[in-house]
Write a protein that holds these residues in place. Structure first.
Motif, PDB file in Angstrom:
ATOM      1  N   SER A 125      15.123   0.495  21.761  1.00  0.00           N
ATOM      2  CA  SER A 125      16.530   0.274  21.396  1.00  0.00           C
ATOM      3  C   SER A 125      17.424   1.260  22.148  1.00  0.00           C
ATOM      4  N   LEU A 126      17.369   1.190  23.465  1.00  0.00           N
ATOM      5  CA  LEU A 126      18.154   2.093  24.304  1.00  0.00           C
ATOM      6  C   LEU A 126      19.282   1.308  24.948  1.00  0.00           C
ATOM      7  N   GLY A 127      20.233   0.930  24.118  1.00  0.00           N
ATOM      8  CA  GLY A 127      21.370   0.171  24.596  1.00  0.00           C
ATOM      9  C   GLY A 127      22.302  -0.133  23.446  1.00  0.00           C
ATOM     10  N   THR A 128      23.466  -0.651  23.796  1.00  0.00           N
ATOM     11  CA  THR A 128      24.449  -0.992  22.768  1.00  0.00           C
ATOM     12  C   THR A 128      25.391  -2.057  23.293  1.00  0.00           C
ATOM     13  N   SER A 129      25.958  -2.805  22.371  1.00  0.00           N
ATOM     14  CA  SER A 129      27.043  -3.706  22.735  1.00  0.00           C
ATOM     15  C   SER A 129      28.341  -2.914  22.770  1.00  0.00           C
ATOM     16  N   THR A 130      29.311  -3.427  23.512  1.00  0.00           N
ATOM     17  CA  THR A 130      30.608  -2.755  23.644  1.00  0.00           C
ATOM     18  C   THR A 130      31.703  -3.821  23.635  1.00  0.00           C
ATOM     19  N   ILE A 131      32.939  -3.361  23.673  1.00  0.00           N
ATOM     20  CA  ILE A 131      34.061  -4.295  23.729  1.00  0.00           C
ATOM     21  C   ILE A 131      34.067  -5.061  25.047  1.00  0.00           C
ATOM     22  N   GLY A 132      33.603  -4.452  26.110  1.00  0.00           N
ATOM     23  CA  GLY A 132      33.539  -5.089  27.413  1.00  0.00           C
ATOM     24  C   GLY A 132      32.879  -4.150  28.392  1.00  0.00           C
ATOM     25  N   SER A 133      32.848  -4.538  29.659  1.00  0.00           N
ATOM     26  CA  SER A 133      32.203  -3.678  30.656  1.00  0.00           C
ATOM     27  C   SER A 133      32.958  -2.379  30.881  1.00  0.00           C
ATOM     28  N   SER A 134      34.253  -2.371  30.641  1.00  0.00           N
ATOM     29  CA  SER A 134      34.989  -1.119  30.828  1.00  0.00           C
ATOM     30  C   SER A 134      34.454  -0.036  29.905  1.00  0.00           C
ATOM     31  N   GLU A 135      34.269  -0.367  28.627  1.00  0.00           N
ATOM     32  CA  GLU A 135      33.694   0.615  27.707  1.00  0.00           C
ATOM     33  C   GLU A 135      32.251   0.913  28.085  1.00  0.00           C
ATOM     34  N   MET A 287      28.927 -15.807  29.306  1.00  0.00           N
ATOM     35  CA  MET A 287      29.581 -17.012  28.803  1.00  0.00           C
ATOM     36  C   MET A 287      30.046 -16.909  27.361  1.00  0.00           C
ATOM     37  N   VAL A 288      30.539 -15.725  26.986  1.00  0.00           N
ATOM     38  CA  VAL A 288      31.129 -15.499  25.664  1.00  0.00           C
ATOM     39  C   VAL A 288      32.621 -15.239  25.857  1.00  0.00           C
ATOM     40  N   TYR A 289      33.416 -15.639  24.889  1.00  0.00           N
ATOM     41  CA  TYR A 289      34.849 -15.356  24.962  1.00  0.00           C
ATOM     42  C   TYR A 289      35.105 -13.852  25.025  1.00  0.00           C
ATOM     43  N   PRO A 290      36.279 -13.413  25.515  1.00  0.00           N
ATOM     44  CA  PRO A 290      36.542 -11.985  25.771  1.00  0.00           C
ATOM     45  C   PRO A 290      36.268 -11.084  24.576  1.00  0.00           C
ATOM     46  N   GLY A 291      35.685  -9.917  24.912  1.00  0.00           N
ATOM     47  CA  GLY A 291      35.469  -8.886  23.914  1.00  0.00           C
ATOM     48  C   GLY A 291      34.036  -8.441  23.784  1.00  0.00           C
ATOM     49  N   LEU A 292      33.213  -8.581  24.848  1.00  0.00           N
ATOM     50  CA  LEU A 292      31.808  -8.214  24.726  1.00  0.00           C
ATOM     51  C   LEU A 292      31.252  -7.670  26.028  1.00  0.00           C
ATOM     52  N   GLY A 293      30.620  -6.506  25.945  1.00  0.00           N
ATOM     53  CA  GLY A 293      29.870  -5.930  27.048  1.00  0.00           C
ATOM     54  C   GLY A 293      28.568  -5.362  26.523  1.00  0.00           C
ATOM     55  N   TRP A 294      27.682  -4.990  27.431  1.00  0.00           N
ATOM     56  CA  TRP A 294      26.392  -4.377  27.083  1.00  0.00           C
ATOM     57  C   TRP A 294      26.102  -3.271  28.083  1.00  0.00           C
ATOM     58  N   VAL A 295      25.479  -2.195  27.605  1.00  0.00           N
ATOM     59  CA  VAL A 295      25.002  -1.150  28.493  1.00  0.00           C
ATOM     60  C   VAL A 295      23.627  -0.717  28.009  1.00  0.00           C
ATOM     61  N   LEU A 296      22.690  -0.584  28.962  1.00  0.00           N
ATOM     62  CA  LEU A 296      21.316  -0.226  28.662  1.00  0.00           C
ATOM     63  C   LEU A 296      20.904   0.966  29.517  1.00  0.00           C
ATOM     64  N   TRP A 297      20.001   1.807  28.957  1.00  0.00           N
ATOM     65  CA  TRP A 297      19.471   2.953  29.692  1.00  0.00           C
ATOM     66  C   TRP A 297      17.977   2.784  29.908  1.00  0.00           C
ATOM     67  N   ARG A 298      17.502   3.351  31.008  1.00  0.00           N
ATOM     68  CA  ARG A 298      16.093   3.224  31.376  1.00  0.00           C
ATOM     69  C   ARG A 298      15.180   3.805  30.297  1.00  0.00           C
ATOM     70  N   ASP A 299      15.466   5.037  29.879  1.00  0.00           N
ATOM     71  CA  ASP A 299      14.611   5.733  28.924  1.00  0.00           C
ATOM     72  C   ASP A 299      15.446   6.789  28.224  1.00  0.00           C
ATOM     73  N   ARG A 300      14.815   7.543  27.347  1.00  0.00           N
ATOM     74  CA  ARG A 300      15.555   8.546  26.558  1.00  0.00           C
ATOM     75  C   ARG A 300      16.060   9.703  27.412  1.00  0.00           C
ATOM     76  N   GLU A 301      15.405   9.959  28.512  1.00  0.00           N
ATOM     77  CA  GLU A 301      15.906  10.999  29.402  1.00  0.00           C
ATOM     78  C   GLU A 301      17.255  10.607  30.003  1.00  0.00           C
ATOM     79  N   ALA A 302      17.436   9.317  30.247  1.00  0.00           N
ATOM     80  CA  ALA A 302      18.686   8.850  30.851  1.00  0.00           C
ATOM     81  C   ALA A 302      19.844   8.847  29.856  1.00  0.00           C
ATOM     82  N   LEU A 303      19.544   8.855  28.564  1.00  0.00           N
ATOM     83  CA  LEU A 303      20.582   8.877  27.531  1.00  0.00           C
ATOM     84  C   LEU A 303      20.425  10.139  26.700  1.00  0.00           C
ATOM     85  N   PRO A 304      21.134  11.223  27.048  1.00  0.00           N
ATOM     86  CA  PRO A 304      21.004  12.476  26.299  1.00  0.00           C
ATOM     87  C   PRO A 304      21.281  12.272  24.806  1.00  0.00           C
ATOM     88  N   GLY A 305      20.386  12.826  23.990  1.00  0.00           N
ATOM     89  CA  GLY A 305      20.495  12.608  22.552  1.00  0.00           C
ATOM     90  C   GLY A 305      21.731  13.208  21.923  1.00  0.00           C
TER      91      GLY A 305
END
Length: 470
Positions: A125-135, A287-305
């Motif tokens: 679970s190394l990722g999250t949804s966001t408002i869009g790609s900007s976030e 293909m979703v209406y405006p208001g959705l982005g996603w960002v994922l990280w390779r591993d826990r090292e890439a996402l500082p706790g």
């Protein structure tokens, strides 16, 4: 007869006027007793039907989203998905204790994307949804900076300014990131026919203070892919020479939902060990209406706790790493709908059809004889074109302006340094834009050319054209 007429007139004055083009002077029962103010609250309430009528009439002045070839953002969804979004607009996605089913759908989408992008631990679970790609890009940039700070605490404490390397074609959110988080942007200019970041140019801008390199899988300027694998190879060689380990973030806002289905052998994702994080816009080729982005990280090292916060005041412990907090769950529900509805093969068919439309349209426009293609829609279903050298009576801004009179929104803009001499038009093909519509666009463009050729010279410039859209 006069008496009858007077009686009819009296009755007419007593009946409500059901049809009247002048809002604010009919049927006090609706609450409309005067033209409502536009920039302050009205004195009292109005009925829902009256307010809906007022707003719908104003919205008639908007363009037709299906004919908007400027935006990358989805403008059509299936009725079933549309209905699901309406049914779930009241779910606060962050309130996972109250809406566990909605939260679960988000958690299912993350590993789906991790599998799609070949993450080493796809079920993490190394990722999250966001408002869009900007976030999403902001979060990716924050992780790059914090990771560099952890590796270089003494240098950072001594005042070294971190920098981020990227092409000048980057989306504006990355410039915002550098501005807001005090990172030096190192923008590699365009040169000749290279309209995006190159491998040698990226490595040449890096030093010991570089927090990362941003690569773009699908430039908004012309739809082309940056050579992610070549850039990673150049950074591998740089590390061998200098010891500088520079991670890569892939801004796959558009291409992240195109390349896996149409070019599965193209290596750009987590198969490259140097790729630390990837973002995508669910509201573009997801293909979703405006208001959705996603960002994922390779591993826990890439996402500082220490970037992840925990809150428990909504009824349960929630780990959160976003710039936003409360937001509707409807876009996530719609994304899950698309994933289930289409599957891998369905996405391949839809995105393949979009590329077919884009390449067909590019060929047809080239065949008109007065336009030169810069890209052909064979990567992203997006292409840019300009006028040929022998065209002197009109420019791209004239074309954009005249197409708008027919309802088409096709942006015209100038390329960034060092190709400001290049003025282009760009077409974005999205789900809902068919071959029939593409042919209609060519017909309308062909019909405009005789008028444009009669002009004494170009009539419009950058300040008057249809501007660049993301």
């Amino acid at each position: 007869m006069d008496g009858v007429t007077s009686q009819e007139n009296r009755q007419a004055r007593q009946r409500p006027v059901w049809v009247n083009p002048l809002f604010g002077v009919t049927d006090p029962a609706s609450g409309i007793t005067a033209v409502p103010p536009r920039r302050r609250l009205p004195e009292g309430p109005m009925t829902p039907s009256a307010v809906s009528r007022l707003i719908r009439d104003e919205l008639m002045l908007d363009g037709n989203p299906r004919l908007n070839l400027a935006t990358f953002v989805s403008t059509w969804m299936e009725p079933e998905a549309h209905a699901l979004m309406g049914d779930t607009a009241d779910r606060n996605l962050v309130d996972r204790d109250e809406y566990p089913a909605t939260a679960e759908l988000e958690q299912r989408c993350i590993p789906m994307l991790r599998h799609l992008w070949n993450a080493p631990d796809p079920d993490a679970s190394l990722g999250t949804s966001t408002i869009g790609s900007s976030e999403a890009c902001m979060l990716g940039g924050m992780a790059l900076k914090r990771r560099w700070v952890h590796r270089n605490p003494d240098r950072y404490a001594a005042g070294a300014r971190p920098n981020l390397v990227m092409g000048v074609n980057i989306q504006v959110c990355w410039k915002k990131f550098c501005n807001y988080w005090e990172v030096e942007p190192r923008l590699v200019p365009m040169e000749g026919d290279r309209f995006h970041l190159g491998a040698e140019e990226a490595a040449g801008q890096c030093d010991e203070n570089t927090i990362g390199v941003v690569t773009v899988l699908g430039s908004t300027m012309d739809g082309s892919y940056e050579p992610v694998a070549d850039i990673c190879a150049a950074l591998d060689a740089l590390e061998e020479r200098t010891g500088w380990s520079v991670p890569v973030h892939v801004d796959a806002a558009s291409g992240g939902m195109i390349a896996p289905f149409l070019e599965p052998d193209l290596v750009w994702d987590f198969r490259l060990p140097r790729v630390a994080s990837i973002n995508v816009s669910g509201h573009k080729y997801g293909m979703v209406y405006p208001g959705l982005g996603w960002v994922l990280w390779r591993d826990r090292e890439a996402l500082p706790g220490d970037l992840v916060e925990h809150v428990n005041y909504l009824g349960g412990d929630v780990a959160t790493f976003t710039l936003n907090f409360s937001r509707p769950g409807s876009q996530v529900v719609a994304q899950y709908y698309n994933f289930l509805r289409l599957g891998h093969e369905g996405f391949r068919q839809v995105q393949g059809a979009l590329r077919e439309v884009a390449t067909h349209l590019a060929r047809q426009i080239e065949g008109l004889g007065c336009f030169r293609l810069l890209t052909r829609g064979d990567q992203l279903p997006v292409f840019a074109f300009t006028t040929t050298d022998d065209v002197t009576r009109f420019n791209v801004y004239d074309v954009s302006r005249r197409l708008r009179e027919w309802g088409w929104l096709v942006p015209a803009y100038t390329f960034p340094p060092n190709r400001q001499d290049l003025q282009v038009l760009r077409v974005v093909c999205r789900n809902g834009f068919s071959l029939d519509l593409a042919d209609r666009l060519v017909d309308d463009l062909r019909g405009l050319l005789p008028w444009l050729r009669k002009q004494p010279g170009p009539m419009f410039g950058p300040e008057e054209g249809t501007s660049f859209h993301h």
